[in-house]
Motif scaffolding. Structure first.
Motif, PDB file in Angstrom:
ATOM      1  N   ILE A  31      44.287  28.926  41.428  1.00  0.00           N
ATOM      2  CA  ILE A  31      43.743  29.809  42.453  1.00  0.00           C
ATOM      3  C   ILE A  31      42.864  30.866  41.794  1.00  0.00           C
ATOM      4  O   ILE A  31      41.878  31.314  42.360  1.00  0.00           O
ATOM      5  CB  ILE A  31      44.890  30.463  43.249  1.00  0.00           C
ATOM      6  CG1 ILE A  31      45.678  29.380  43.994  1.00  0.00           C
ATOM      7  CG2 ILE A  31      44.365  31.496  44.239  1.00  0.00           C
ATOM      8  CD1 ILE A  31      46.928  29.883  44.688  1.00  0.00           C
ATOM      9  N   SER A  32      43.229  31.248  40.589  1.00  0.00           N
ATOM     10  CA  SER A  32      42.432  32.185  39.789  1.00  0.00           C
ATOM     11  C   SER A  32      42.181  31.580  38.411  1.00  0.00           C
ATOM     12  O   SER A  32      42.927  30.701  37.967  1.00  0.00           O
ATOM     13  CB  SER A  32      43.160  33.526  39.626  1.00  0.00           C
ATOM     14  OG  SER A  32      43.220  34.223  40.836  1.00  0.00           O
ATOM     15  N   ARG A  33      41.145  32.071  37.760  1.00  0.00           N
ATOM     16  CA  ARG A  33      40.865  31.654  36.391  1.00  0.00           C
ATOM     17  C   ARG A  33      41.250  32.773  35.426  1.00  0.00           C
ATOM     18  O   ARG A  33      41.143  33.940  35.751  1.00  0.00           O
ATOM     19  CB  ARG A  33      39.374  31.319  36.236  1.00  0.00           C
ATOM     20  CG  ARG A  33      38.990  30.001  36.903  1.00  0.00           C
ATOM     21  CD  ARG A  33      37.526  29.685  36.705  1.00  0.00           C
ATOM     22  NE  ARG A  33      36.675  30.620  37.434  1.00  0.00           N
ATOM     23  CZ  ARG A  33      35.351  30.597  37.387  1.00  0.00           C
ATOM     24  NH1 ARG A  33      34.720  29.725  36.632  1.00  0.00           N
ATOM     25  NH2 ARG A  33      34.649  31.455  38.088  1.00  0.00           N
ATOM     26  N   PHE A  34      41.710  32.381  34.248  1.00  0.00           N
ATOM     27  CA  PHE A  34      42.127  33.363  33.243  1.00  0.00           C
ATOM     28  C   PHE A  34      40.887  34.013  32.646  1.00  0.00           C
ATOM     29  O   PHE A  34      39.995  33.337  32.133  1.00  0.00           O
ATOM     30  CB  PHE A  34      42.945  32.676  32.157  1.00  0.00           C
ATOM     31  CG  PHE A  34      43.683  33.640  31.267  1.00  0.00           C
ATOM     32  CD1 PHE A  34      44.750  34.367  31.760  1.00  0.00           C
ATOM     33  CD2 PHE A  34      43.294  33.828  29.956  1.00  0.00           C
ATOM     34  CE1 PHE A  34      45.446  35.251  30.955  1.00  0.00           C
ATOM     35  CE2 PHE A  34      43.978  34.713  29.140  1.00  0.00           C
ATOM     36  CZ  PHE A  34      45.054  35.424  29.637  1.00  0.00           C
ATOM     37  N   THR A  35      40.825  35.336  32.724  1.00  0.00           N
ATOM     38  CA  THR A  35      39.655  36.080  32.260  1.00  0.00           C
ATOM     39  C   THR A  35      40.052  37.066  31.173  1.00  0.00           C
ATOM     40  O   THR A  35      41.237  37.258  30.877  1.00  0.00           O
ATOM     41  CB  THR A  35      39.022  36.847  33.435  1.00  0.00           C
ATOM     42  OG1 THR A  35      39.963  37.853  33.889  1.00  0.00           O
ATOM     43  CG2 THR A  35      38.678  35.916  34.591  1.00  0.00           C
ATOM     44  N   GLY A  36      39.039  37.706  30.584  1.00  0.00           N
ATOM     45  CA  GLY A  36      39.306  38.746  29.599  1.00  0.00           C
ATOM     46  C   GLY A  36      40.108  39.888  30.190  1.00  0.00           C
ATOM     47  O   GLY A  36      40.964  40.477  29.514  1.00  0.00           O
ATOM     48  N   ARG A  37      39.853  40.204  31.463  1.00  0.00           N
ATOM     49  CA  ARG A  37      40.609  41.236  32.178  1.00  0.00           C
ATOM     50  C   ARG A  37      42.090  40.873  32.221  1.00  0.00           C
ATOM     51  O   ARG A  37      42.959  41.724  31.982  1.00  0.00           O
ATOM     52  CB  ARG A  37      40.043  41.369  33.594  1.00  0.00           C
ATOM     53  CG  ARG A  37      40.889  42.139  34.587  1.00  0.00           C
ATOM     54  CD  ARG A  37      40.192  42.090  35.942  1.00  0.00           C
ATOM     55  NE  ARG A  37      40.979  42.716  36.982  1.00  0.00           N
ATOM     56  CZ  ARG A  37      41.892  42.091  37.725  1.00  0.00           C
ATOM     57  NH1 ARG A  37      42.141  40.804  37.506  1.00  0.00           N
ATOM     58  NH2 ARG A  37      42.544  42.738  38.670  1.00  0.00           N
ATOM     59  N   ASP A  38      42.375  39.621  32.493  1.00  0.00           N
ATOM     60  CA  ASP A  38      43.756  39.167  32.563  1.00  0.00           C
ATOM     61  C   ASP A  38      44.420  39.205  31.185  1.00  0.00           C
ATOM     62  O   ASP A  38      45.588  39.578  31.062  1.00  0.00           O
ATOM     63  CB  ASP A  38      43.821  37.738  33.115  1.00  0.00           C
ATOM     64  CG  ASP A  38      43.241  37.635  34.519  1.00  0.00           C
ATOM     65  OD1 ASP A  38      43.350  38.624  35.271  1.00  0.00           O
ATOM     66  OD2 ASP A  38      42.668  36.583  34.842  1.00  0.00           O
ATOM     67  N   LEU A  39      43.683  38.823  30.148  1.00  0.00           N
ATOM     68  CA  LEU A  39      44.221  38.828  28.792  1.00  0.00           C
ATOM     69  C   LEU A  39      44.630  40.234  28.379  1.00  0.00           C
ATOM     70  O   LEU A  39      45.721  40.444  27.829  1.00  0.00           O
ATOM     71  CB  LEU A  39      43.188  38.270  27.810  1.00  0.00           C
ATOM     72  CG  LEU A  39      43.590  38.313  26.326  1.00  0.00           C
ATOM     73  CD1 LEU A  39      44.848  37.486  26.090  1.00  0.00           C
ATOM     74  CD2 LEU A  39      42.439  37.817  25.442  1.00  0.00           C
ATOM     75  N   ILE A  40      43.777  41.207  28.655  1.00  0.00           N
ATOM     76  CA  ILE A  40      44.102  42.594  28.309  1.00  0.00           C
ATOM     77  C   ILE A  40      45.339  43.054  29.076  1.00  0.00           C
ATOM     78  O   ILE A  40      46.234  43.712  28.518  1.00  0.00           O
ATOM     79  CB  ILE A  40      42.904  43.515  28.617  1.00  0.00           C
ATOM     80  CG1 ILE A  40      41.735  43.186  27.672  1.00  0.00           C
ATOM     81  CG2 ILE A  40      43.299  44.983  28.472  1.00  0.00           C
ATOM     82  CD1 ILE A  40      40.467  43.946  27.984  1.00  0.00           C
ATOM     83  N   GLY A  41      45.423  42.690  30.358  1.00  0.00           N
ATOM     84  CA  GLY A  41      46.586  43.060  31.160  1.00  0.00           C
ATOM     85  C   GLY A  41      47.873  42.482  30.610  1.00  0.00           C
ATOM     86  O   GLY A  41      48.895  43.175  30.522  1.00  0.00           O
ATOM     87  N   VAL A  42      47.851  41.210  30.217  1.00  0.00           N
ATOM     88  CA  VAL A  42      49.047  40.555  29.674  1.00  0.00           C
ATOM     89  C   VAL A  42      49.449  41.185  28.346  1.00  0.00           C
ATOM     90  O   VAL A  42      50.632  41.431  28.085  1.00  0.00           O
ATOM     91  CB  VAL A  42      48.806  39.044  29.507  1.00  0.00           C
ATOM     92  CG1 VAL A  42      49.944  38.401  28.722  1.00  0.00           C
ATOM     93  CG2 VAL A  42      48.671  38.370  30.873  1.00  0.00           C
TER      94      VAL A  42
END
Length: 311
Positions: free
Chosen positions: A126-137
């Motif tokens: 439903i979503s793609r893994f982005t740089g924003r997501d990586l920083i959040g994780v």
């Protein structure tokens, strides 16, 4: 969605999260001073809060839905699933974590829910893994490590049981947030939450009947604390949280609830004299920073468009 609607959603999730965080601290006080069993408190707070919400629902223009929902077989299956895995799941795991540890750590672990929501959305494409997501994780994992170890991997600053229940609470909150959308849209938040609490409370009552409790030594403040946990920390907290989903996306509702761990930390430190080590403070700050970062930093247009198409 216009700006006034969005601000209504933000206000609802902020109030709900604050009530939830403070309610956790009050519950911890009850566990310590009155030795109230977790199962009893979960059962009673869900049964009473659910009954109150359904009474309120009966005074609205959609009061017929209170009974009509039980005539829709698909809705009944969804409602029972939501009640046991979502409503009861969040309540019990959170309270068990508080009982074994403290409200601040339990709340912070619960607020790993955005990471679980993100993981689910990526897994389902439903979503793609982005740089924003990586920083959040990375912020979430780093913050959790510091919070639980206080900087030393050789020792845990909170019991292992509290950690396990806290993480499970985050998983349950993620499910609770993602699963409720269709039910809320069709039947309304008062109806769904009221029945969800009543069913969840009745399920827990089979394990620990509400009438089995030792009230010796209970005082006026004990009853006031119970009332706060039931009305503010349960009924209003859940109602406002799910009602905010009408105005915000599930990810936003989960993320903007960062006020909850702040409320739990402040009240635990000031009222229960909880001591946080320097690394634990840093860990709590990183988790809260993760929530704020994911709330403020915008999604890429491609990802947002993909989510709209899938919804």
């Amino acid at each position: 969605m216009n700006k006034p609607d969005r601000w209504i959603g933000i206000l609802l999730v902020t109030l709900g999260a604050t009530f939830w965080g403070v309610g956790g601290t009050v519950a911890k006080r009850l566990f310590e001073t009155e030795q109230i069993p977790v199962e009893w408190l979960v059962s009673v707070r869900l049964l009473l809060a659910g009954a109150l919400l359904l009474l309120i629902a009966m005074t609205t223009k959609n009061k017929a839905n209170v009974i009509r929902i039980w005539r829709d077989r698909s809705a009944v299956i969804q409602l029972v699933t939501f009640s046991i895995l979502g409503m009861l799941g969040v309540q019990y795991t959170y309270m068990a974590s508080i009982d074994l540890g403290n409200a601040a750590v339990a709340t912070l672990l619960q607020y790993l829910a955005p990471v679980f929501i993100l993981s689910y959305l990526i897994f389902r494409r439903i979503s793609r893994f982005t740089g924003r997501d990586l920083i959040g994780v990375l912020l979430a994992l780093s913050g959790t490590y510091l919070l639980l170890t206080n900087g030393s991997i050789q020792t845990l600053s909170v019991p292992a049981g509290a950690i396990i229940w806290g993480v499970l609470s985050g998983v349950a909150l993620a499910f609770y947030t993602l699963y409720a959308g269709d039910l809320l849209a069709k039947w309304g938040s008062l109806n769904v939450i009221g029945w969800g609490m009543l069913i969840g409370g009745a399920t827990m009552a089979l394990i620990h009947p509400p009438w089995v409790i030792n009230t010796t030594g209970w005082t006026g403040p004990t009853l006031v604390s119970l009332g706060f946990v039931i009305v503010f920390g349960t009924m209003l907290a859940f109602w406002f949280y799910l009602e905010s989903l009408r105005f915000l996306k599930p990810q936003e509702t989960s993320l903007l609830g960062s006020i909850e761990p702040l409320a739990a930390i402040v009240t635990s430190v000031l009222w229960l004299q909880l001591t946080f080590g320097l690394f634990q403070v840093a860990g709590a700050a990183l988790i809260i920073l993760m929530v704020i970062y994911l709330s403020v930093v915008k999604e890429t247009p491609a990802t947002a468009q993909s989510e709209r198409k899938t919804a």
